[in-house]
Design a protein around this motif. Sequence first.
Motif, PDB file in Angstrom:
ATOM      1  N   UNK A 141       0.887  -1.215  -0.061  1.00 32.20           N
ATOM      2  CA  UNK A 141      -0.053   0.010   0.068  1.00 32.20           C
ATOM      3  C   UNK A 141       0.694   1.288   0.073  1.00 32.20           C
ATOM      4  N   UNK A 191      -0.140   1.640  -3.758  1.00 31.75           N
ATOM      5  CA  UNK A 191      -0.914   2.714  -3.864  1.00 31.75           C
ATOM      6  C   UNK A 191      -0.216   3.920  -3.736  1.00 31.75           C
ATOM      7  N   UNK A 192       0.754   4.210  -2.761  1.00 31.76           N
ATOM      8  CA  UNK A 192       1.349   5.249  -2.970  1.00 31.76           C
ATOM      9  C   UNK A 192       2.861   5.228  -2.539  1.00 31.76           C
ATOM     10  N   UNK A 219      -0.912   4.466  -7.616  1.00 36.99           N
ATOM     11  CA  UNK A 219      -1.714   5.295  -7.803  1.00 36.99           C
ATOM     12  C   UNK A 219      -1.172   6.851  -7.696  1.00 36.99           C
ATOM     13  N   UNK A 245      -5.030   6.156   3.395  1.00 35.81           N
ATOM     14  CA  UNK A 245      -4.120   6.066   2.073  1.00 35.81           C
ATOM     15  C   UNK A 245      -4.921   5.570   0.693  1.00 35.81           C
ATOM     16  N   UNK A 246      -5.529   4.435   0.878  1.00 40.58           N
ATOM     17  CA  UNK A 246      -6.279   3.832  -0.233  1.00 40.58           C
ATOM     18  C   UNK A 246      -7.527   4.602  -0.470  1.00 40.58           C
ATOM     19  N   UNK A 282      -6.645   7.652  -2.303  1.00 38.59           N
ATOM     20  CA  UNK A 282      -6.204   7.122  -3.578  1.00 38.59           C
ATOM     21  C   UNK A 282      -7.610   7.002  -4.353  1.00 38.59           C
ATOM     22  N   UNK A 334      -8.949   9.985  -5.649  1.00 41.21           N
ATOM     23  CA  UNK A 334      -8.390  10.718  -6.356  1.00 41.21           C
ATOM     24  C   UNK A 334      -8.832  10.001  -7.899  1.00 41.21           C
TER      25      UNK A 334
END
Lengths: 330, 179
Positions: A195, A213-214, A232, B132-133, B136, B139
């Motif tokens: 993640x 994800x990040x 992402x 965070x997910x 995202x 976004x």
Amino acid sequence: MIRDRNVSHRATGYLAICLLAWASSLALAGPETVDEQLVVTPGGLTSVQITRGSLSVVGWDRSEIHVEGALDEQVERFIFETRGDVTRIEVILPKPLEHRMLQRTTDLTIHMPSGSDLEVSGVSLAVGVSGVSRQVSVGVISGDINVRGGRGQIELQTVSGQIDLLGADGRIFMRSVSGDLLAREVEGEARYSTVSGRILIEAGSDDQTLESVSGDIDVRGEGIRHLRGQIVSGDIRFDGSLAPDASVALTTISGTVEMVLSGEVNGTFDVSTGSGRIRNHLTSDEPTRPQYGPGRSLRFKVSDAVSQVNLSARSGDVILTRSGVRGVSR
Amino acid sequence: MEHDSHDEFDMLLAREVRGLDREIQPDRNLWVGIARRIGDHPQRRWRGRERWLPYGVAASLAIAVTSLVLNLIGVVDTASPEQPMPSELTASLDQLGADHASRRAPMLATFRAVNASLDQNTRDELYRNLEIMARARSEIEAQVRDNPQDRELVSSLLRLQQWELRLLSEDYASPGNTL
């Protein structure tokens, strides 16, 4: 006289009870250290469960498992037994655990047949594995995982620890929530997923799927055949060379995609960006703008090779360059 | 031409749905270890509910995707980038978001209960990453609304939703369960 004898008997009884209680408390407290060995069936499974501490597993060429080291200060029971082809090693702690300052957590070294499978699970457990030439599964919550070797299915998972894999071959799965994933000299089919951790692959296998994800993704390798990477929000970078029939797809929603190629460059390149720029240092082809709306795209082909490269950044730049070219910054 | 485009989009989403539950089967027989663990860790009552959860998630996701496909097929190809987003597509995305939220909420409650025994740092780390997910996901949703013709974005959104639900179905408090 009879009265004195009764008093004496009573005192002896109290003493016996006290001794029994003391012995029971010792038994309940469990051993402090362990040094045991068992003969096992070659090619079996060694299953280890340790809640906290550290564990080192080393493969050797004997059909024996040897366990040595210190046990957790709150240990209730230590299990080391073989049934059929499964050997079970467990450090049992009381439930619920007392949350206090600990003087001693489990610190074990296990020697096991290199040709046996291994599975390890724990919570706050740092795990090191080397010399095991079969399947390895490790799942912990907050400890780091270091694995050297392994063949077949290699499954490594942690929430916040770092995973470091070197020299494995097979079907590899590495997953974390926030821990970094590192893999070097890996062969076979590999999947990496995190993640918010970073993914760093060096000399990776020729078939890789990476997902974040990040966290940023950084892949280095030669002769890559299948590479699929998606983020992402983060940067993704590939540095290396492609096989003649390579299939590569690198995508970020918000971030930079950079491909630094070495060796002979062949194939069809499809590049697109939503609001960023495309910087092509491989050929003289220029990106084009669509008739309507934002974005840029670039498509070009180098030689007749069948390689296909797709690079995409929705909000960010895409950079294509050759290895060793100066003056290109991210 | 339009028909071809529909088929292509249909295939794209069908591939995504097929990929949701794709797993590689292990080589060796895992049942020995599984049976032993079941014996070692008697099942708690809430696990009965959890057993159907993956199927429920897969089924509801399939319904949501099918619904989205049916709506988008008729809308996306007629949308030009210079035109505002059609209301049908807005409604479809809203529905997709609402479906995800309705699945996510009970799973988050279960996730909190199941993982309550983890230490505070680990729980903080997990919730930080769930945030965070979620960010995202927001976004990508915003990007889909800005670029309704971009099918890859829709795929990314579906994948991220599935990933988020997969994380929420994890039981980290029982060592070995996540393997």
